[in-house]
Design a protein around this motif. Structure first.
Motif, PDB file in Angstrom:
ATOM      1  N   GLY A 474      48.731   1.584 102.135  1.00  0.00           N
ATOM      2  CA  GLY A 474      48.355   2.977 102.336  1.00  0.00           C
ATOM      3  C   GLY A 474      48.801   3.923 103.397  1.00  0.00           C
ATOM      4  O   GLY A 474      48.571   5.016 103.769  1.00  0.00           O
ATOM      5  N   LEU A 475      49.944   3.263 104.191  1.00  0.00           N
ATOM      6  CA  LEU A 475      50.128   3.812 105.553  1.00  0.00           C
ATOM      7  C   LEU A 475      51.694   4.704 105.172  1.00  0.00           C
ATOM      8  O   LEU A 475      51.713   5.369 105.771  1.00  0.00           O
ATOM      9  N   ALA A 476      52.222   4.762 104.034  1.00  0.00           N
ATOM     10  CA  ALA A 476      53.318   5.419 103.608  1.00  0.00           C
ATOM     11  C   ALA A 476      53.036   6.037 102.308  1.00  0.00           C
ATOM     12  O   ALA A 476      53.363   5.419 101.397  1.00  0.00           O
ATOM     13  N   ALA A 477      52.782   7.064 102.093  1.00  0.00           N
ATOM     14  CA  ALA A 477      52.783   7.919 100.989  1.00  0.00           C
ATOM     15  C   ALA A 477      54.001   8.769 100.693  1.00  0.00           C
ATOM     16  O   ALA A 477      54.266   9.193  99.468  1.00  0.00           O
ATOM     17  N   ASP A 478      54.825   8.958 101.674  1.00  0.00           N
ATOM     18  CA  ASP A 478      55.957   9.723 101.810  1.00  0.00           C
ATOM     19  C   ASP A 478      56.797   9.492 102.805  1.00  0.00           C
ATOM     20  O   ASP A 478      56.332   8.624 103.807  1.00  0.00           O
ATOM     21  N   LEU A 479      58.139   9.966 102.933  1.00  0.00           N
ATOM     22  CA  LEU A 479      59.037   9.615 103.723  1.00  0.00           C
ATOM     23  C   LEU A 479      58.691   9.965 105.277  1.00  0.00           C
ATOM     24  O   LEU A 479      58.920   9.022 106.241  1.00  0.00           O
ATOM     25  N   ALA A 480      57.865  11.197 105.313  1.00  0.00           N
ATOM     26  CA  ALA A 480      57.289  11.652 106.610  1.00  0.00           C
ATOM     27  C   ALA A 480      56.133  10.756 107.231  1.00  0.00           C
ATOM     28  O   ALA A 480      56.394  10.457 108.539  1.00  0.00           O
ATOM     29  N   ASP A 481      55.531   9.986 106.326  1.00  0.00           N
ATOM     30  CA  ASP A 481      54.562   9.336 107.078  1.00  0.00           C
ATOM     31  C   ASP A 481      55.176   8.094 107.717  1.00  0.00           C
ATOM     32  O   ASP A 481      54.373   7.486 108.863  1.00  0.00           O
ATOM     33  N   LEU A 482      56.392   7.588 107.623  1.00  0.00           N
ATOM     34  CA  LEU A 482      56.890   6.471 108.237  1.00  0.00           C
ATOM     35  C   LEU A 482      57.053   7.171 109.985  1.00  0.00           C
ATOM     36  O   LEU A 482      56.837   6.181 110.589  1.00  0.00           O
ATOM     37  N   PHE A 483      56.915   8.380 110.123  1.00  0.00           N
ATOM     38  CA  PHE A 483      57.433   8.910 111.484  1.00  0.00           C
ATOM     39  C   PHE A 483      56.120   9.104 112.165  1.00  0.00           C
ATOM     40  O   PHE A 483      56.108   9.545 113.343  1.00  0.00           O
ATOM     41  N   THR A 484      55.144   8.665 111.354  1.00  0.00           N
ATOM     42  CA  THR A 484      53.705   9.093 112.201  1.00  0.00           C
ATOM     43  C   THR A 484      53.016   7.657 112.280  1.00  0.00           C
ATOM     44  O   THR A 484      51.963   7.661 112.887  1.00  0.00           O
ATOM     45  N   LEU A 485      53.910   6.653 111.914  1.00  0.00           N
ATOM     46  CA  LEU A 485      53.062   5.254 112.064  1.00  0.00           C
ATOM     47  C   LEU A 485      52.888   5.071 113.646  1.00  0.00           C
ATOM     48  O   LEU A 485      53.438   5.230 114.360  1.00  0.00           O
ATOM     49  N   THR A 486      51.520   4.417 113.807  1.00  0.00           N
ATOM     50  CA  THR A 486      51.298   3.905 115.227  1.00  0.00           C
ATOM     51  C   THR A 486      51.450   2.243 115.499  1.00  0.00           C
ATOM     52  O   THR A 486      51.746   1.466 114.603  1.00  0.00           O
TER      53      THR A 486
END
Length: 702
Positions: A474-486
């Protein structure tokens, strides 16, 4: 590929021989009558070679109907006598067979041939066009070689065959009537719209269409001339001297009269001085085969000089001074067993044909593309159909059409999906290509894996397995979520240690700085790819300008037409929330060195003000140049993929191309460069090694 020999069918006894002769004769009659045949080219060739082998061992048992001593032609019977016999060509299938033929020809004429003509063997129907004082009066098929069928009703409907020559000469032009790929597609649309079965392939379509006299519709065809001779009994000096001209000069004269020849194609006729040069040209044409807009099934090689042709003479079936070097078959008949429905990374639901395995051009084909549901309906495909499958080089195999006359009645309709076969959601059927209403989210893993690829955002360490982990967690629902990973989120994943976590975060940081063209490509807008994404990014310079463009503005980009532009604009609007998220995450939305279009004219700001320049005013080093890359790219620039080289070329102001022509400005030839380098040398095109190319663009890259 050019070294492959078509094996002969094994004929074990007189009964098998008689059956093979009957099968071949019936297949030829069906093809030349209406363009249909129960055999594909490869099967036909295998049977004929088997018949030839049997007859060589049993010369007293040759049947009178045997095809080996007859001309293959446009009609089994013809009522218009030919002025000069219109013969077929004998075939060779390998360099060894070709070399043996040249040696035999040299013995026959008493010396080595010093000039050959080399032309593509066009896959159509041979005809003779008779001109009287420059006016086209009669069109005749080859028939049995001595007489053919009058098809003059087709005059005025065939592109490349002028009704009036540029000079008032009385001559006969011989050539091939065929359908280009685009003409074939159009012909099938017209034919099915009138309730007919689609044509199986372009050759059959042209053969049947040329004879059709009472159809309610006409279809386009194209003519390519391959011969020019005077009409006996006329006393026109310019025409009579044609007998003294070399074949290459005859083709130049035909073109001067206004007749279409291969001269303007990617595979023009050329002359060669040796057998080695001929074989090199054979390889070049074979390499270009898949890119041609018309079908070829080999290369025709002739003794070019008239004196050599006259010394060699002709047999009853074929001239002894010419040969056809046959290429491996690209079409075979097999059965359609099943249709699978697969969902792509953008949510497109694509049908795929499951075939009874068949070998084409050295590869075993089990699957073929079916384009879209509308294509299935238009072609009237059914499960169990015998279908004509086409494959050329690395081109994805495709089904041309069902072979309708082989139907048994047991074939079944193809069922279309009512919901998405992947997630069960509704299907958007408003366009030709159906799409899951969940779009990219239906196949999120595929969409993210594509975006992270080397030619897109190049996110090292983000392979398919890692993407699956992120999506399932559930950490990546779209491409943009990759760039907010901690860091803590990544460390919580299985098999993610501190080093791999830090490396992935660093790769994501670098991905944020990628140029707009790569970001646009990563989004996977339908109708665009790597090259088109670069063109759009270079034209508009910023994502804001791209998103502000309407369909008319989008059409200003090279390669985007009236159909594609609205689709791209609509999908960019659909992607607006994702693009906003990417921008908010710090992903670059500009193309380095590009200048936005003028707000007043809609054209690039530098369009009329001299050559393109970078943002700091430096001229682009490849401005106006068309560059082809061949061989391995190593050296000063590092090891680059073909796409990375193309990207570099286009960023430096050039245009990347995959084929060498007279319009090519530069060929970058790395280790292992082959026919493209040879062609560049023959055309006098500038060559550069990868290191020389690096030096050429050093100031721009540095």
């Amino acid at each position: 590929m050019t070294g492959m020999t078509t094996p002969a069918a094994r004929i074990v006894d007189a009964a098998a021989y008689a059956q093979a002769v009957e099968t071949v004769v019936k297949a030829a009659a069906a093809y030349y009558a209406d363009g249909t045949s129960p055999l594909d080219d490869d099967t036909y060739d295998r049977l004929v070679r088997g018949i030839e082998a049997w007859e060589a061992g049993h010369p007293d048992e040759v049947l009178p109907d045997s095809p080996t001593g007859k001309v293959a032609g446009g009609a089994v019977e013809g009522d218009v006598p030919h002025t000069v016999a219109m013969l077929s060509l004998d075939n060779v299938f390998s360099p060894e067979e070709f070399t043996a033929w040249t040696e035999s020809l040299a013995r026959r004429i008493g010396h080595d041939v010093t000039r050959f003509s080399v032309e593509p063997k066009l896959d159509g129907l041979a005809v003779a066009a008779r001109y009287t004082r420059g006016r086209l009066r009669q069109l005749i098929t080859r028939g049995d070689g001595t007489a053919g069928e009058d098809v003059s009703h087709a005059i005025g409907t065939i592109e490349g065959l002028p009704e009036q020559l540029a000079e008032p000469v009385t001559v006969e032009v011989r050539g091939e009537v065929l359908m280009t790929t685009a003409q074939f597609e159009h012909a099938n649309e017209v034919r099915t719209a009138h309730g007919g079965q689609p044509f199986a392939n372009p050759r059959g379509a042209s053969a049947g269409s040329l004879r059709a006299r009472e159809r309610a519709y006409t279809v386009p065809m194209t003519f390519f001339g391959y011969g020019l001779l005077p009409v006996p009994g006329t006393e026109t000096a310019p025409a009579e001297r044609l007998l003294e001209l070399a074949h290459s000069d005859l083709m130049a004269q035909a073109a001067a009269y206004g007749v279409n020849t291969t001269a303007a194609t990617a595979v023009p006729g050329v002359t060669a001085a040796t057998a080695e040069q001929v074989l090199a040209r054979v390889s070049e044409i074979a390499e270009l085969r898949a890119e041609l807009p018309f079908g070829i099934d080999g290369i025709v090689i002739k003794a070019d000089l008239a004196a050599d042709q006259q010394a060699a003479g002709s047999g009853s079936r074929a001239p002894r001074w010419a040969i056809a070097y046959k290429l491996p078959a690209v079409e075979k008949i097999t059965r359609l067993l099943e249709v699978e429905w697969n969902v792509g990374r953008t949510g497109i639901i694509a049908p795929r044909a499951v075939l009874e395995p068949v070998e084409i051009d050295g590869a075993t084909i089990t699957y073929a593309t079916l384009h879209n549901p509308g294509d299935i309906t238009r072609r009237d495909l059914r499960l169990g159909d015998h279908v004509m499958v086409h494959r050329a080089g690395d081109v994805i195999p495709r089904i041309e059409a069902p072979v309708a006359h082989l139907r048994t009645g047991d074939e079944q309709p193809i069922a279309f999906p009512e919901v998405c076969p992947r997630c069960g959601s509704d299907i958007d059927t408003s366009e030709q290509r159906w799409r899951c209403e969940n779009g990219r989210n239906c196949h999120l893993v595929a969409a993210l894996s594509y975006a992270a690829g080397r030619d897109q955002l190049d996110i090292e360490g983000l392979g398919h397995t890692r993407v699956v982990q992120l999506v399932e967690a559930g950490l990546a629902a779209d491409l943009a979520d990759l760039f907010t990973l901690t860091r803590d989120q990544l460390l919580g994943l299985e098999r993610m240690g501190e080093t791999s976590t830090d490396n992935l975060l660093a790769a994501l940081g670098r991905a944020k700085e990628q140029p707009l063209s790569r970001v646009l490509c990563a989004l996977g807008v339908r109708g665009t790819g790597r090259s088109m994404s670069r063109r759009i990014a270079r034209y508009f310079a910023t994502m804001d300008h791209i998103r502000a463009a309407d369909a008319e503005a989008m059409q200003q980009v090279e390669g985007i037409g009236t159909e594609k532009a609205p689709s791209i604009v609509a999908e960019l609007a659909e992607l607006a929330p994702l693009i906003d998220k990417l921008a908010a995450a710090g992903v670059s939305m500009t193309e380095p060195g590009a200048t936005p279009p003028s707000p007043t004219t809609g054209a690039a700001a530098d369009a009329g003000d001299g050559p393109p320049v970078t943002a700091d005013g430096v001229g682009l080093p490849l401005d106006g140049m068309t560059v082809v890359v061949t061989g391995a790219m190593t050296g000063a620039l590092g090891e680059l993929s073909r796409n990375e080289m193309n990207e570099l070329i286009e960023r430096a102001g050039g245009r990347s191309s995959s084929s060498v022509s007279k319009k090519t400005s530069l060929v970058v030839a790395g280790e292992g460069a082959g026919s493209k380098r040879a062609k560049a040398e023959s055309l006098g095109i500038r060559l550069a090694t990868p290191d020389e190319f690096a030096a050429l663009i050093a100031d721009f890259v540095g």
